[in-house]
Design a protein around this motif. Structure first.
Motif, PDB file in Angstrom:
ATOM      1  N   GLN A  88       0.824  -1.196   0.000  1.00 11.78           N
ATOM      2  CA  GLN A  88       0.000   0.000   0.000  1.00 11.78           C
ATOM      3  C   GLN A  88       0.871   1.263   0.000  1.00 11.78           C
ATOM      4  O   GLN A  88       1.512   1.579   1.001  1.00 11.78           O
ATOM      5  CB  GLN A  88      -0.913   0.014   1.235  1.00 11.78           C
ATOM      6  CG  GLN A  88      -1.776   1.251   1.366  1.00 11.78           C
ATOM      7  CD  GLN A  88      -2.753   1.396   0.218  1.00 11.78           C
ATOM      8  OE1 GLN A  88      -3.487   0.464  -0.103  1.00 11.78           O
ATOM      9  NE2 GLN A  88      -2.759   2.559  -0.421  1.00 11.78           N
ATOM     10  N   PRO A  89       0.918   2.011  -1.117  1.00 10.97           N
ATOM     11  CA  PRO A  89       1.657   3.273  -1.123  1.00 10.97           C
ATOM     12  C   PRO A  89       1.032   4.261  -0.131  1.00 10.97           C
ATOM     13  O   PRO A  89      -0.195   4.374  -0.054  1.00 10.97           O
ATOM     14  CB  PRO A  89       1.491   3.784  -2.562  1.00 10.97           C
ATOM     15  CG  PRO A  89       1.210   2.546  -3.361  1.00 10.97           C
ATOM     16  CD  PRO A  89       0.385   1.675  -2.446  1.00 10.97           C
ATOM     17  N   ILE A  90       1.885   4.934   0.647  1.00  9.37           N
ATOM     18  CA  ILE A  90       1.418   5.872   1.661  1.00  9.37           C
ATOM     19  C   ILE A  90       2.251   7.148   1.617  1.00  9.37           C
ATOM     20  O   ILE A  90       3.313   7.190   0.995  1.00  9.37           O
ATOM     21  CB  ILE A  90       1.515   5.270   3.085  1.00  9.37           C
ATOM     22  CG1 ILE A  90       2.965   4.842   3.386  1.00  9.37           C
ATOM     23  CG2 ILE A  90       0.555   4.104   3.262  1.00  9.37           C
ATOM     24  CD1 ILE A  90       3.193   4.403   4.825  1.00  9.37           C
ATOM     25  N   ASP A  91       1.757   8.175   2.285  1.00  2.25           N
ATOM     26  CA  ASP A  91       2.534   9.386   2.516  1.00  2.25           C
ATOM     27  C   ASP A  91       3.578   9.011   3.561  1.00  2.25           C
ATOM     28  O   ASP A  91       3.239   8.727   4.706  1.00  2.25           O
ATOM     29  CB  ASP A  91       1.605  10.495   3.032  1.00  2.25           C
ATOM     30  CG  ASP A  91       2.336  11.798   3.327  1.00  2.25           C
ATOM     31  OD1 ASP A  91       3.587  11.781   3.438  1.00  2.25           O
ATOM     32  OD2 ASP A  91       1.663  12.828   3.468  1.00  2.25           O
ATOM     33  N   TRP A  92       4.850   9.012   3.173  1.00  2.00           N
ATOM     34  CA  TRP A  92       5.909   8.511   4.055  1.00  2.00           C
ATOM     35  C   TRP A  92       5.998   9.300   5.351  1.00  2.00           C
ATOM     36  O   TRP A  92       6.369   8.765   6.390  1.00  2.00           O
ATOM     37  CB  TRP A  92       7.242   8.528   3.321  1.00  2.00           C
ATOM     38  CG  TRP A  92       8.333   7.769   4.011  1.00  2.00           C
ATOM     39  CD1 TRP A  92       9.485   8.268   4.544  1.00  2.00           C
ATOM     40  CD2 TRP A  92       8.378   6.352   4.257  1.00  2.00           C
ATOM     41  NE1 TRP A  92      10.247   7.259   5.097  1.00  2.00           N
ATOM     42  CE2 TRP A  92       9.597   6.064   4.932  1.00  2.00           C
ATOM     43  CE3 TRP A  92       7.516   5.294   3.963  1.00  2.00           C
ATOM     44  CZ2 TRP A  92       9.961   4.785   5.320  1.00  2.00           C
ATOM     45  CZ3 TRP A  92       7.886   4.010   4.354  1.00  2.00           C
ATOM     46  CH2 TRP A  92       9.092   3.768   5.026  1.00  2.00           C
TER      47      TRP A  92
END
Length: 258
Positions: free
Chosen positions: A74-78
């Motif tokens: 799941q790509p997220i705001d790091w």
């Protein structure tokens, strides 16, 4: 009579919800959602075809395959990674996630699985030779990264940067593109990313200074109370290091770099 009837219906509905909840929890035990910054080359990123690839992707896929678990990336705001973990939106942070004291307060780390340094990258013809040469210069760093944490520890040097602070980017790729375009003078980033990036873009274009902002290690972060998932990851990575699978994946992404 009607009251008893409606009571019976309500109790039945509650029972169904409980049963449904139990089955969902049971299902979730065989599923794991990994949060990542999908621009972090070569740990986890999208290739030219939009496919998610990378060292950590291969490592995680192999770990959960051995555990018989389904993994979703799941790509997220790091910069929001720990919040996403606490909220239950993801089950693990696995994407070149550096172990440090502050993060240990927020997550449950696995054993370290890869060493790393926070290196200073400039263009090959730059007059910047040492860390002290960054005074008065524009220095790019990814927001929310361990690179930013490492840089900010040297407050006197940071205050001497152009603008009195680092130039923040959403991801390292944007920072390195601005370096190429000479909009900034240097980038501080994970050595794993820097070496891979330079190898792909042309080693003659860049240089990595001998000075750095510290050495560190990567680990996988899970929720504080999730000792079970942490133990599974540790067990399988240990096994992969023993049977040669880890070295095979390492060589694929880093060649002979150690």
């Amino acid at each position: 009579m009607k009251r008893k009837f409606f009571t019976a219906i309500i109790m039945c509905m509650i029972s169904m919800l409980v049963i449904s909840g139990c089955s969902t929890n049971k299902k979730n035990k065989n599923e794991v959602v990994v949060g990542l910054d999908d621009t972090f080359v070569p740990m986890g990123f999208k290739d030219s075809n939009g496919k998610l690839v990378g060292f950590d992707i291969d490592l995680a896929n192999e770990v959960f395959k051995r555990e018989g678990m389904k993994v979703t990336f799941q790509p997220i705001d790091w910069s929001m990674k720990e919040s996403e973990l606490r909220a239950g939106n993801i089950d693990a942070i696995w994407n070149g996630y550096s172990i440090n004291a502050n993060r240990k307060k927020q997550v449950n780390f696995t054993k370290p699985y890869l060493a790393n340094r926070q290196v200073i990258i400039t263009l090959a013809n730059s007059q910047i030779k040492t860390k002290s040469d960054l005074k008065g210069k524009s220095v790019g760093v990814q927001n929310g990264s361990s690179s930013l944490d490492a840089v900010n520890k040297d407050k006197n040097l940071v205050n001497s940067f152009s603008g009195g602070k680092p130039v923040l980017y959403d991801n390292n790729n944007e920072a390195l593109m601005d370096l190429e375009s000479k909009r900034i003078d240097a980038v501080v980033a994970d050595e794993t990313l820097a070496r891979y990036y330079i190898n792909k873009r042309g080693e003659s274009k860049y240089k990595i200074l001998q000075d750095n902002f510290g050495e560190e290690e990567y680990g996988v972060g899970v929720r504080k109370d999730d000792n079970q998932l942490r133990a599974k990851i540790d067990k399988e990575i240990d096994a992969m290091k023993k049977d040669g699978t880890y070295d095979k994946i390492y060589k694929k992404w880093f060649g002979t770099l150690k």
